[in-house]
Design a protein around this motif. Structure first.
Motif, PDB file in Angstrom:
ATOM      1  N   LEU A   1      31.688  31.189  28.938  1.00 11.48           N
ATOM      2  CA  LEU A   1      32.495  31.553  27.667  1.00 11.48           C
ATOM      3  C   LEU A   1      33.520  30.736  27.680  1.00 11.48           C
ATOM      4  O   LEU A   1      34.446  30.666  28.709  1.00 11.48           O
ATOM      5  CB  LEU A   1      32.498  32.975  27.769  1.00 11.48           C
ATOM      6  N   VAL A   2      33.866  29.890  26.517  1.00 12.51           N
ATOM      7  CA  VAL A   2      34.769  29.088  26.330  1.00 12.51           C
ATOM      8  C   VAL A   2      35.568  29.359  25.063  1.00 12.51           C
ATOM      9  O   VAL A   2      34.766  29.028  24.017  1.00 12.51           O
ATOM     10  CB  VAL A   2      34.709  27.755  26.271  1.00 12.51           C
ATOM     11  N   SER A   3      36.867  29.716  24.881  1.00 13.68           N
ATOM     12  CA  SER A   3      37.466  30.201  23.638  1.00 13.68           C
ATOM     13  C   SER A   3      39.052  29.618  23.753  1.00 13.68           C
ATOM     14  O   SER A   3      39.463  29.089  24.821  1.00 13.68           O
ATOM     15  CB  SER A   3      37.394  31.574  23.213  1.00 13.68           C
ATOM     16  N   GLU A   4      39.823  29.933  22.981  1.00 18.61           N
ATOM     17  CA  GLU A   4      41.336  29.852  23.114  1.00 18.61           C
ATOM     18  C   GLU A   4      42.042  30.812  24.012  1.00 18.61           C
ATOM     19  O   GLU A   4      42.944  30.860  24.437  1.00 18.61           O
ATOM     20  CB  GLU A   4      41.889  29.821  21.574  1.00 18.61           C
ATOM     21  N   ARG A   5      41.249  31.936  24.075  1.00 17.62           N
ATOM     22  CA  ARG A   5      41.804  32.975  25.068  1.00 17.62           C
ATOM     23  C   ARG A   5      41.456  32.678  26.481  1.00 17.62           C
ATOM     24  O   ARG A   5      40.041  32.903  27.066  1.00 17.62           O
ATOM     25  CB  ARG A   5      41.257  34.129  24.658  1.00 17.62           C
ATOM     26  N   SER A   6      42.276  31.804  27.347  1.00 14.59           N
ATOM     27  CA  SER A   6      41.955  31.258  28.616  1.00 14.59           C
ATOM     28  C   SER A   6      41.729  32.471  29.388  1.00 14.59           C
ATOM     29  O   SER A   6      40.711  32.237  30.503  1.00 14.59           O
ATOM     30  CB  SER A   6      43.059  30.625  29.048  1.00 14.59           C
ATOM     31  N   ILE A   7      42.158  33.578  29.272  1.00 18.78           N
ATOM     32  CA  ILE A   7      42.129  34.896  30.369  1.00 18.78           C
ATOM     33  C   ILE A   7      40.776  35.245  30.303  1.00 18.78           C
ATOM     34  O   ILE A   7      40.347  35.638  31.203  1.00 18.78           O
ATOM     35  CB  ILE A   7      42.886  35.781  29.829  1.00 18.78           C
ATOM     36  N   GLU A   8      39.887  34.789  29.127  1.00 22.05           N
ATOM     37  CA  GLU A   8      38.458  35.289  29.214  1.00 22.05           C
ATOM     38  C   GLU A   8      37.555  34.323  29.611  1.00 22.05           C
ATOM     39  O   GLU A   8      36.270  34.561  29.893  1.00 22.05           O
ATOM     40  CB  GLU A   8      37.926  35.859  27.667  1.00 22.05           C
ATOM     41  N   ASN A   9      38.116  33.050  29.639  1.00 22.77           N
ATOM     42  CA  ASN A   9      37.151  31.938  29.851  1.00 22.77           C
ATOM     43  C   ASN A   9      36.466  31.705  31.230  1.00 22.77           C
ATOM     44  O   ASN A   9      37.118  32.307  32.203  1.00 22.77           O
ATOM     45  CB  ASN A   9      37.695  30.592  29.690  1.00 22.77           C
ATOM     46  N   TYR A  10      35.258  31.571  31.570  1.00 18.98           N
ATOM     47  CA  TYR A  10      34.614  31.448  32.495  1.00 18.98           C
ATOM     48  C   TYR A  10      33.335  30.402  32.309  1.00 18.98           C
ATOM     49  O   TYR A  10      32.826  30.311  31.474  1.00 18.98           O
ATOM     50  CB  TYR A  10      34.024  32.618  33.215  1.00 18.98           C
ATOM     51  N   VAL A  11      33.078  29.913  33.568  1.00 15.67           N
ATOM     52  CA  VAL A  11      31.690  28.942  33.657  1.00 15.67           C
ATOM     53  C   VAL A  11      31.225  29.306  34.836  1.00 15.67           C
ATOM     54  O   VAL A  11      31.823  29.306  36.162  1.00 15.67           O
ATOM     55  CB  VAL A  11      32.007  27.414  33.786  1.00 15.67           C
ATOM     56  N   SER A  12      29.960  29.777  34.996  1.00 12.78           N
ATOM     57  CA  SER A  12      28.902  30.178  36.258  1.00 12.78           C
ATOM     58  C   SER A  12      27.720  29.236  36.370  1.00 12.78           C
ATOM     59  O   SER A  12      27.133  29.188  35.248  1.00 12.78           O
ATOM     60  CB  SER A  12      28.572  31.541  36.083  1.00 12.78           C
TER      61      SER A  12
ATOM     62  N   HIS B   1      40.906  29.369  32.919  1.00  8.96           N
ATOM     63  CA  HIS B   1      41.529  28.101  32.542  1.00  8.96           C
ATOM     64  C   HIS B   1      41.563  27.962  31.140  1.00  8.96           C
ATOM     65  O   HIS B   1      40.842  28.471  30.186  1.00  8.96           O
ATOM     66  CB  HIS B   1      41.209  26.885  33.149  1.00  8.96           C
ATOM     67  N   GLU B   2      42.344  27.213  30.398  1.00 10.30           N
ATOM     68  CA  GLU B   2      42.471  26.585  29.046  1.00 10.30           C
ATOM     69  C   GLU B   2      41.183  26.088  28.648  1.00 10.30           C
ATOM     70  O   GLU B   2      40.563  25.541  29.388  1.00 10.30           O
ATOM     71  CB  GLU B   2      43.801  26.050  28.684  1.00 10.30           C
ATOM     72  N   MET B   3      41.042  25.818  27.322  1.00 12.57           N
ATOM     73  CA  MET B   3      39.657  25.327  26.790  1.00 12.57           C
ATOM     74  C   MET B   3      39.312  24.028  27.224  1.00 12.57           C
ATOM     75  O   MET B   3      38.152  23.757  27.645  1.00 12.57           O
ATOM     76  CB  MET B   3      39.817  25.621  25.282  1.00 12.57           C
ATOM     77  N   ASP B   4      40.470  23.091  27.048  1.00 15.02           N
ATOM     78  CA  ASP B   4      40.002  21.559  27.430  1.00 15.02           C
ATOM     79  C   ASP B   4      39.658  21.410  28.591  1.00 15.02           C
ATOM     80  O   ASP B   4      38.938  20.708  29.277  1.00 15.02           O
ATOM     81  CB  ASP B   4      41.164  20.749  27.111  1.00 15.02           C
TER      82      ASP B   4
ATOM     83  N   LYS C   1      19.263  19.853  14.821  1.00 16.85           N
ATOM     84  CA  LYS C   1      19.580  18.602  15.410  1.00 16.85           C
ATOM     85  C   LYS C   1      21.311  19.034  15.814  1.00 16.85           C
ATOM     86  O   LYS C   1      21.496  20.060  15.580  1.00 16.85           O
ATOM     87  CB  LYS C   1      20.073  17.662  14.087  1.00 16.85           C
ATOM     88  N   LEU C   2      21.582  18.068  16.746  1.00 16.51           N
ATOM     89  CA  LEU C   2      22.695  18.285  17.346  1.00 16.51           C
ATOM     90  C   LEU C   2      24.137  18.432  16.615  1.00 16.51           C
ATOM     91  O   LEU C   2      24.878  19.172  16.737  1.00 16.51           O
ATOM     92  CB  LEU C   2      22.874  16.995  18.423  1.00 16.51           C
ATOM     93  N   GLU C   3      24.011  17.712  15.584  1.00 15.76           N
ATOM     94  CA  GLU C   3      25.112  17.810  14.438  1.00 15.76           C
ATOM     95  C   GLU C   3      25.020  19.036  13.815  1.00 15.76           C
ATOM     96  O   GLU C   3      26.129  19.470  13.154  1.00 15.76           O
ATOM     97  CB  GLU C   3      25.146  16.669  13.520  1.00 15.76           C
ATOM     98  N   ASN C   4      24.159  19.910  13.902  1.00  7.19           N
ATOM     99  CA  ASN C   4      24.011  21.342  13.405  1.00  7.19           C
ATOM    100  C   ASN C   4      24.594  22.367  14.224  1.00  7.19           C
ATOM    101  O   ASN C   4      24.553  23.415  14.022  1.00  7.19           O
ATOM    102  CB  ASN C   4      22.610  21.590  12.813  1.00  7.19           C
ATOM    103  N   ILE C   5      24.937  21.885  15.619  1.00  4.84           N
ATOM    104  CA  ILE C   5      25.374  22.803  16.597  1.00  4.84           C
ATOM    105  C   ILE C   5      26.792  23.013  16.823  1.00  4.84           C
ATOM    106  O   ILE C   5      27.539  21.953  16.882  1.00  4.84           O
ATOM    107  CB  ILE C   5      24.666  22.597  17.950  1.00  4.84           C
ATOM    108  N   VAL C   6      27.445  24.058  16.866  1.00  3.00           N
ATOM    109  CA  VAL C   6      28.947  24.290  16.900  1.00  3.00           C
ATOM    110  C   VAL C   6      29.241  24.931  18.125  1.00  3.00           C
ATOM    111  O   VAL C   6      30.584  25.319  18.128  1.00  3.00           O
ATOM    112  CB  VAL C   6      29.517  24.933  15.638  1.00  3.00           C
ATOM    113  N   SER C   7      28.321  25.229  19.168  1.00  2.00           N
ATOM    114  CA  SER C   7      28.579  25.797  20.302  1.00  2.00           C
ATOM    115  C   SER C   7      29.557  25.013  21.308  1.00  2.00           C
ATOM    116  O   SER C   7      28.935  23.955  21.536  1.00  2.00           O
ATOM    117  CB  SER C   7      27.359  26.383  20.933  1.00  2.00           C
TER     118      SER C   7
END
Length: 865
Positions: free
Chosen positions: A759-770, A815-818, A677-683
């Motif tokens: 990849l989305v986390s608090e470390r904005s330098i590593e964040n990316y969306v492809s 960019h930052e997480m939000d 179920k969706l509520e069991n997903i934390v990604s």
């Protein structure tokens, strides 16, 4: 009874065996997941490097071979790491990748190691034996002088050249090249302070090095031979003649050093000073901005007998700032021409008409306070006061015509306009010290209506001077006086200085415009300003006192006016700065190697061509490995019946089937059954995408016009991969692979195929969306319009978009997480709401309706919390 006992025995003994097997599989999966993460990290870094290469080729920022080599090395290392990790995941299934990698790498190495070899090993060549075909051996400056001396019989001081082979010998004997390359590789060339330190260190390395014995012997022999020919004790002028200098496209004006009045006792120190000037700050920045490879620039040195000059200067065979003006411009001063070329003092100007009979059509005699004179006995050169002659013309009418005739003769011979440095000896003989192609510019016509341009006299700060380089620009004033100002100069400022010295050339790539109190358009700084397309206004009386640091001004070099504030109409009409890198050796080198790195040829994973053998670039290899790595991770759970880590079907009220493979910590708690179920997903990235996917209900497919329907029917009957009833690899692609901060989605919704990785986390330098998107049921033209439609939407949301045929690739990172979560929501929304829009791409009214709706929906998503 015995059979029943055996069944119970098997059942209870099987449990520990099953538990052991599951634990073994869990360890194996953990190891594979580690390899998968390393592979993804390498893929992400490789794609980012490829994007940097593309930005470099498309932009106007300078870059050197350090950037080219480091980019090639970095992308190669990451692709190799991807190959290493796919081998672990697939257990050698794709062994042919190594062969393709090696082939591509060898071709890149070949392109990077290209260098002209010097076949002529002579260390010294007399000027009497030199012609223009010897450019690669003696440099353009000395080749041109040898040509006019030996074939046109024009007077040039006697001398000899220390050749490119001698330079290579000097560098090789002292083991300098590897050390110079190492220092460049470890220096941030965008940091002017570090570049200044690098320049000083390399120059000292060269000056402290020894001259090879055989070269020293050849130089001494050449000196004695020259002295015997002149039948007098001589001193020499040692002038740079680097490869690439004084050509039609690049002058290198004033960027290298010349040593005057050199005695036999100091020739080797002077020689090393000229060699070291290859790494002066202005020379390094010039090469960087013009895209010259350091290894291509061998420093030849011309050694010429000094001329005891009465007067000297520079002649332009045509107007350098107006291509329509064929008048001859003679700039002259008392003594040697140094004050003319370095802009350190005023000089006379004679404008001569080339029509027979020649006549002086303009004469501007300046007050010349000083002259540059050399004293052979003392071994020094210095500026002397001109005394009573300062206000007199430095040349007479006959000398002006003699000079004009010489420059016309040289121009006719070379068939291009000429820039010539000259000196008149005590006996009245005219000597040519340098000749090179003249770079001309077209002065822009500014037809600005009075109603549009109302800059009144109150806005004018000052008028006057000469146009050293045409154009108009706006920026804040920076008053430069000392060497430290080179390090402090801000990007986009207007450089204001008293003298037009060559050292300020290192600031031109950062300058909006240049204003000087002294100097003319014949000086070195004016030459380089024209090359760089930087507006320059020289000889402006009192400019330093009239302008204040930090003051916003507009410099209009064409109208010889400096305005207070920003005068927009002038700037609109002014030409944009040219891309100095484009077409340069460094640019071409990057363009060539990028052809082996960046292009993506493998687009369709279902095609029979999607194989290691068809990987033509590093991008192809990364695409192939990424696709297969996802498959390998999914297949592992299925093949081993690994229920704890195999995919679960998402339990959600949507008509499509979505399968989820938890790679590590993507579930709140482990799931035993078939569904999650969706509520069991934390990604984080999956939930953001899903939030956008379900945010706004889909209204269903758009109404299809007749042509759109025929297009769909035709495509569905001819392309079996699009038929839902036909089993294809696409049919299994509605699945996520997730961890808490990572998400990979391969999806098919009807006829549309998309791949998302984030990849989305608090470390904005590593964040990316492809994001990649392909497919559709309509014909090719409609599908093509649809990907451009989607691309336009994504570009407005700061995605970097690349479209090849009907395949779209979009990326955003850092960019930052939000911020990243909102971009994932937008992708989720678009994945659902752009379905079947390819079928209405020919209907503008319907398309505009959907465009308006999509933009409104996206704005609502961005505004939501």
């Amino acid at each position: 009874m015995c059979r029943l006992f055996n069944r119970f025995k098997k059942l209870f003994i099987k449990k520990p065996k099953l538990a052991a097997a599951v634990e073994e599989l869990r360890i194996a999966f953990k190891d594979r997941y580690h390899s998968f993460k390393l592979l993804l990290n390498a893929n992400n870094r490789a794609l980012e490097i490829m994007a940097n290469i593309e930005r470099a080729l498309q932009g106007k920022q300078p870059f050197g071979m350090t950037f080219v080599r480091s980019s090639c090395t970095a992308v190669s290392v990451n692709v190799f790491n991807m190959i290493k990790n796919i081998e672990k995941l697939a257990q050698g299934k794709y062994g042919k990748l190594n062969g393709r990698f090696n082939d591509i790498q060898q071709n890149i190495d070949r392109l990077l190691s290209q260098k002209k070899s010097t076949e002529d090993e002579r260390l010294i060549i007399p000027l009497d034996a030199v012609n223009k075909e010897m450019t690669d051996l003696v440099g353009s400056k000395m080749a041109n002088l040898g040509e006019i001396k030996n074939r046109l019989q024009i007077k040039v001081p006697g001398g000899f050249i220390i050749t490119a082979a001698a330079y290579e010998r000097f560098i090789r004997e002292n083991d300098l090249q590897a050390e110079i390359d190492r220092r460049f590789q470890s220096t941030d060339v965008d940091n002017m302070e570090k570049l200044y330190t690098l320049s000083s260190e390399i120059q000292q390395l060269i000056i402290r090095s020894g001259v090879p014995d055989d070269l020293a012997d050849d130089v001494m022999q050449a000196w004695k031979q020259l002295e015997s020919e002149t039948k007098d004790r001589i001193t020499l002028a040692l002038r740079s003649s680097a490869l690439g200098e004084d050509t039609q496209d690049s002058s290198f004006a004033g960027q290298y050093r010349s040593e005057l009045n050199v005695s036999i006792d100091s020739i080797f120190y002077a020689y090393k000073e000229v060699l070291a000037s290859k790494y002066s700050l202005q020379a390094i920045t010039y090469r960087l901005n013009r895209g010259f490879r350091d290894e291509d620039i061998s420093m030849c040195v011309g050694c010429m007998a000094m001329v005891d000059a009465v007067a000297g200067g520079v002649i332009y065979s045509r107007n350098p700032v107006d291509m329509r003006d064929d008048s001859i411009f003679i700039n002259s001063a008392w003594g040697l021409p140094k004050s003319v070329v370095d802009g350190s003092d005023a000089c006379d100007l004679f404008v001569v008409s080339r029509k027979a009979p020649m006549e002086i059509i303009r004469e501007d005699i300046k007050a010349k306070e000083r002259k540059f004179v050399c004293f052979p006995e003392e071994g020094v050169c210095r500026m002397e006061l001109t005394g009573d002659t300062g206000d007199l013309a430095s040349i007479d009418k006959k000398q002006a015509f003699d000079l004009a005739e010489i420059v016309v003769k040289i121009e006719q011979y070379y068939a291009i306009p000429q820039d010539i440095e000259w000196a008149i000896a005590q006996d009245g003989s005219v000597y040519i010290l340098q000749c090179r192609p003249l770079q001309q510019m077209e002065m822009e016509k500014k037809d600005i209506p009075e109603s549009e341009f109302n800059a009144d006299h109150e806005a004018v700060i000052t008028r006057g001077g000469i146009t050293a380089s045409p154009g108009a620009a706006c920026g804040t004033v920076y008053l430069a006086d000392k060497g430290i100002d080179v390090l402090r100069f801000p990007e986009g400022a207007v450089l204001v200085t008293r003298q037009a010295l060559p050292r300020w050339a290192s600031l031109l790539n950062r300058s909006a415009a240049v204003v000087t109190e002294q100097g003319g358009f014949a000086g070195h700084l004016a030459n380089v300003a024209r090359e760089f397309g930087v507006p320059a206004l020289f000889g402006v009386p009192g400019a330093v006192d009239r302008l204040s640091n930090g003051e916003l001004v507009t410099v209009d070099a064409d109208s010889l006016t400096i305005y207070k504030g920003k005068i927009e109409p002038l700037l609109v009409k002014s030409a944009t700065k040219k891309n100095l890198m484009e077409g340069s050796p460094v640019y071409e080198n990057l363009r060539q190697v990028s052809g082996l790195i960046v292009p993506l040829n493998l687009l369709d994973p279902d095609s029979s061509d999607f194989s290691p053998a068809n990987c033509k670039t590093f991008h192809d290899i990364t695409r192939f490995i990424h696709e297969k790595s996802v498959k390998e991770m999914f297949d592992f759970g299925k093949e081993h019946d690994f229920s704890e880590k195999s995919s679960k079907q998402l339990f959600y009220n949507v008509p499509m089937q979505w399968w989820i493979l938890n790679l590590d910590d993507g579930f709140k708690e482990e799931v035993d059954g078939k569904y999650v179920k969706l509520e069991n997903i934390v990604s984080i990235p999956m939930l953001a995408f899903w939030g956008g996917f379900t945010a706004i209900p889909w209204d269903g497919p758009p109404a299809i016009d007749g042509k759109g329907l025929i297009s769909v029917i035709f495509q569905s009957t001819t392309n079996r991969a699009l038929t839902p009833g036909v089993r294809s690899a696409y049919a299994d692609r509605n699945y996520f692979m997730i961890s808490k901060n990572y998400c990979s989605l391969s999806s098919r919704l009807g006829y549309h195929f998309s791949i998302l990785e984030a990849l989305v986390s608090e470390r904005s330098i590593e964040n990316y969306v492809s994001f990649q998107f392909k497919g559709g049921a309509a014909d090719y033209q409609r599908r093509l319009k649809r990907v451009h439609f989607i691309g336009d939407i994504l570009e407005k949301q700061d995605f970097r978009v690349e479209i090849k045929e009907d395949n779209l690739i979009a990326r955003v990172e850092g960019h930052e997480m939000d911020y990243m979560k909102k971009r994932l929501e937008i992708l989720g929304y678009l994945t659902l709401h752009t379905r079947q829009l390819d079928m209405i791409m020919a209907n503008n009214a319907t398309l505009n309706h959907y465009r308006s709706k999509i933009y409104k929906d996206i704005q609502n998503i961005l505004n939501s919390k």
